[in-house]
Design an enzyme around this catalytic site. Structure first.
Site, PDB file in Angstrom:
ATOM      1  N   TYR A   1       0.841  -1.209   0.000  1.00 37.65           N
ATOM      2  CA  TYR A   1       0.000   0.000   0.000  1.00 37.65           C
ATOM      3  C   TYR A   1       0.876   1.259   0.000  1.00 37.65           C
ATOM      4  O   TYR A   1       1.585   1.519   0.968  1.00 37.65           O
ATOM      5  CB  TYR A   1      -0.890  -0.069   1.239  1.00 37.65           C
ATOM      6  CG  TYR A   1      -1.776   1.104   1.570  1.00 37.65           C
ATOM      7  CD1 TYR A   1      -2.244   1.985   0.603  1.00 37.65           C
ATOM      8  CD2 TYR A   1      -2.186   1.297   2.880  1.00 37.65           C
ATOM      9  CE1 TYR A   1      -3.083   3.034   0.949  1.00 37.65           C
ATOM     10  CE2 TYR A   1      -3.031   2.334   3.234  1.00 37.65           C
ATOM     11  CZ  TYR A   1      -3.471   3.208   2.265  1.00 37.65           C
ATOM     12  OH  TYR A   1      -4.300   4.238   2.612  1.00 37.65           O
TER      13      TYR A   1
ATOM     14  N   ASP B   1      -9.204  12.468  -2.320  1.00 38.33           N
ATOM     15  CA  ASP B   1      -9.433  11.119  -2.845  1.00 38.33           C
ATOM     16  C   ASP B   1     -10.890  10.727  -2.565  1.00 38.33           C
ATOM     17  O   ASP B   1     -11.671  10.507  -3.497  1.00 38.33           O
ATOM     18  CB  ASP B   1      -8.448  10.158  -2.166  1.00 38.33           C
ATOM     19  CG  ASP B   1      -8.724   8.703  -2.490  1.00 38.33           C
ATOM     20  OD1 ASP B   1      -9.261   8.428  -3.575  1.00 38.33           O
ATOM     21  OD2 ASP B   1      -8.403   7.834  -1.654  1.00 38.33           O
TER      22      ASP B   1
END
Ligand code: ADP
Ligand code: SF4
Length: 730
Positions: A170, A268
């Site tokens: 990630y 986001d």
């Protein structure tokens, strides 16, 4: 209705490394407050989505080691065999529906404050986190780098043992791999810093090692913020973004791409107030041009037309979704079956996110009241227990709570009469959705309006009665219903009562020509002067939204706020852009100030901390500080009172007071839900409606049944063992 063949493309399987996704619907990693510590919650919330057709379903961010401990927030963890066992519940249940389970392996660097573990986070260079408070990392030497990379490998092996099909490295949201890649964090001069090749080295090596360890058994995914949105101070998609994809493409089976960082991750998870569906596409569309591997992107995709376009135009291969999957865990199934108007469209309010930001209590959702309740209350979002009596139910008030209660009661087979003075279902939402940027919140009303209309068609005895005269206690008693639900909502205070004094404000009176409640501003019937003062003691969106609305209409607006302005908007990620909006509209803000009295055209303002800092005993009747001498008068043409709300509970009070008349009128019980019980978030009002509808047969249905808790009990086995199963009350 059959599915539009155009949407068939969304149901084509796609290979990712050694695995195959059965369709193009993919729940990207997102927080829910379950982590590894509440395996029942984790397994139930995620597997309901598998049942609803999502082909890939992930954990939230999953810490690989105590050095990446996000306490006070709640992440998943895969630190040891106990975590493996707990997360196995999730993967087992996902596999029952032939979906793939993914784990997002996470190391936070200095964005992980390590408040539980007290470990020292490590990073590419030493820096203070711009997201966390008072957290610095240690700059890694080569030994540190090798050690942390081994953490990833060990966690990947444990992930495989836990049954995960997809293992992530990630690197979005400014976590460790991106910290190495971005010059904003990486100030190194050695082989891990400087040129792109050097800055990419950590990420590439880690991917290589994880791939070597589990790549035969699991698909290797990486999550990458392809543009951090700071220009060349960070990662820009047309520069390092696509170049990095080129360097890493052979090591990755699946690209999961987004934009932004962690400090402002609302760029986001864009709230609908500022961003529409597909808002990241101008950045993420570059990746397919470089990569030969499957790519997925997010952007609050709820519309099958838009999703189809994303795939057919080659912008992405797979539709990534977090919030749309929370709002409607059965979104893919509904598209597959052509049940388009049953989709419960995410309204983009980010209340789900707010709970993680606050510190990880179970997630809630404004649209889906069952989110977070799947395991502990046994609630399924699409299946309902059948009614157990022939009672008919009168619901007074068709706002979020009343309409949700009526909908769920009707789903259960009850005969329901939904009654309101308003001409439309939706309650206060009908006004709120006229505020700037909040149009998409109407989906909350629209979903219920449409579902109730369908249910009324099925049960002709049920009725929706809108545009009625106000229901009185006499009317309600004589109505002929066995059960009466009062969902009459709340109103803004017209006398200035507020959370600072807990009393009315002398001189505040919204019946005067120069003072208004928020409702009066929103209904637009009362003239508003040029210079507007908004007096605020509310911590969510009302004051800034009204300021925005009035400034856009040409008023000179001053916000006087006695509490942290828009504090809750930090948690919904709306705060930074809301503040930018106030600044660009030249709205004057006076913080830590409130009014002590109002006169025509002026308010006496004082500084909240204007009294003395030393506490001194002065005897009875005396405030133990130097008196506040900061009072001054400020003029306005119109004053808007955003000072607090109160429940509209008089109908309920009267019915309670007349409980001696219930029996002879055939009334068995009377309930109070939503804002009429206590003003609250729309999500919580909606929850109270769903909760009562599911428990209405209980003898004390006004009060919730206890829920299953996942806690360690001294002297007993920690979790349900062999008898563990997910059971829904359906
Ligand atoms: P909540 O958020 O709890 O659902 P709202 O304020 O959004 O509450 O909705 C309350 C609804 O109740 C409004 O649509 C309002 O018109 C309606 N209402 C309030 N009092 C009465 C009454 N006495 N008779 C009929 N409808 C009422
Ligand atoms: Fe969407 Fe709001 Fe539900 Fe989050 S809480 S999933 S943003 S409707």
């Amino acid at each position: 209705m059959a599915r539009d063949p155009k949407h068939d493309v969304l149901f084509q399987p796609i290979k990712i490394g050694p695995k195959t996704l059965r369709n193009r619907f993919y729940q990207v990693p997102h927080c829910i407050g379950a982590g590894s510590d509440r395996p029942g919650f984790q397994a139930a919330h995620r597997s309901i989505k598998a049942e609803g057709g999502w082909a890939g379903i992930n954990t939230e961010y999953c810490s690989i080691h105590p050095e990446s401990d996000d306490t006070h927030r709640l992440s998943a963890r895969i630190w040891d065999e106990g975590d493996v066992r707990n997360l196995r519940a999730m993967t087992d249940y996902i596999h029952k529906y032939n979906s793939l389970a993914g784990v997002e392996l996470w190391y936070g660097g200095s964005h992980a404050p390590c408040m539980e573990s007290r470990a020292t986070p490590r990073g590419p260079s030493q820096y203070a986190s711009e997201f966390e408070t008072l957290t610095y990392c240690k700059e890694m030497d080569f030994d540190d780098i090798a050690m942390v990379q081994q953490y990833y490998v060990d966690a990947a092996l444990r992930s495989r043992d836990a049954g995960f099909d997809i293992v992530y490295v990630y690197g979005a949201h400014s976590y460790l791999p991106l910290q190495f890649l971005s010059p904003y964090y990486n100030k190194r001069k050695d082989k891990y810093g400087g040129s792109l090749e050097n800055r990419a080295r950590f990420w590439l090596e880690t991917l290589e090692q994880v791939r070597r360890a589990v790549g035969h058994d699991c698909a290797i995914a990486t999550r990458f913020a392809v543009d951090t949105l700071y220009g060349d101070a960070g990662v820009e998609v047309e520069n390092d973004g696509i170049k990095f994809v080129g360097l890493a493409d052979s090591l990755v089976d699946l690209w999961d791409v987004d934009v932004g960082d962690i400090a402002e991750w609302g760029e986001d998870a864009g709230p609908s107030r500022f961003y529409q569906q597909g808002h990241q596409v101008p950045w993420t569309r570059f990746i397919k041009q470089v990569s030969k591997k499957p790519v997925l992107g997010v952007g609050r995709f709820t519309d099958p037309e838009k999703m189809t376009e994303i795939v057919t135009k080659g912008i992405a291969d797979i539709i990534g979704a977090a919030r749309p999957s929370i709002s409607d865990p059965w979104l893919p199934k509904k598209i597959e079956e052509g049940r388009y108007d049953d989709i419960r469209v995410c309204i983009g309010c980010n209340v789900c996110i707010s709970r993680w930001e606050i510190g990880g209590p179970p997630m809630i959702c404004t649209q889906n009241a069952t989110a977070g309740e799947e395991y502990r209350r046994g609630w399924h979002p699409e299946k309902f227990p059948k009614k157990t009596s022939d009672d008919s139910i009168l619901v007074v008030g068709a706002g979020p709570s009343g309409s949700e209660c009526a909908r769920v009661l009707m789903e259960r087979g009850y005969t329901v009469h939904l009654y309101d003075t308003a001409a439309k279902i939706g309650g206060h939402l009908n006004q709120v959705t006229t505020l700037p940027g909040l149009g998409e919140w109407s989906y909350h009303r629209d979903y219920r309006e449409l579902q109730i209309a369908k249910l009324v068609k099925k049960n002709k005895q049920s009725q929706v009665m809108l545009g009625q005269k106000p229901m009185t206690a006499d009317d309600a008693l004589a109505y002929g219903a066995e059960k009466i639900v009062i969902a009459t909502g709340s109103s803004w205070n017209s006398d200035g009562t507020n959370c600072l004094s807990h009393d009315p404000l002398p001189g505040a009176d919204a019946s005067r020509a120069d003072q208004l409640t928020p409702e009066q501003v929103m209904d637009g019937k009362k003239p508003i002067g040029k210079r507007v003062m908004i007096l605020n003691a509310d911590t969510y969106f009302m004051a800034p939204s009204l300021a925005e609305k009035l400034a856009m209409a040409g008023h000179e607006v001053t916000l006087v706020t006695g509490v942290h302005l828009a504090n809750y908007m930090h948690f919904t990620l709306e705060y930074p852009n809301m503040m930018r909006r106030l600044h660009e509209l030249h709205i004057k803000e006076i913080h830590n100030a409130f009014a002590s009295s109002i006169e025509p055209g002026r308010a006496q303002i004082y500084d909240v901390f204007g009294d003395g800092s030393k506490r001194i005993f002065k005897g009875v009747g005396k405030i133990p500080r130097t008196p506040n001498a900061s009072h001054r008068w400020m003029e306005f043409d119109s004053l808007v009172l955003v000072t607090g709300r109160h429940s509209n509970d008089s109908l309920h009070r009267e019915l309670k007071a007349r409980n001696g008349e219930w029996h002879k009128n055939g009334v068995r019980d009377v309930y109070l839900i939503g804002d009429a019980e206590a003003p609250r978030l729309i999500a919580d009002a909606t929850f109270t409606g769903q909760r009562l509808a599911r428990e209405i047969e209980e003898s004390k249905a006004q009060f919730p049944l206890p829920y299953r808790r996942e806690v360690a009990v001294w002297g007993t086995s920690h979790m349900p063992g062999a008898e563990f199963d997910l059971e829904y009350k359906i």
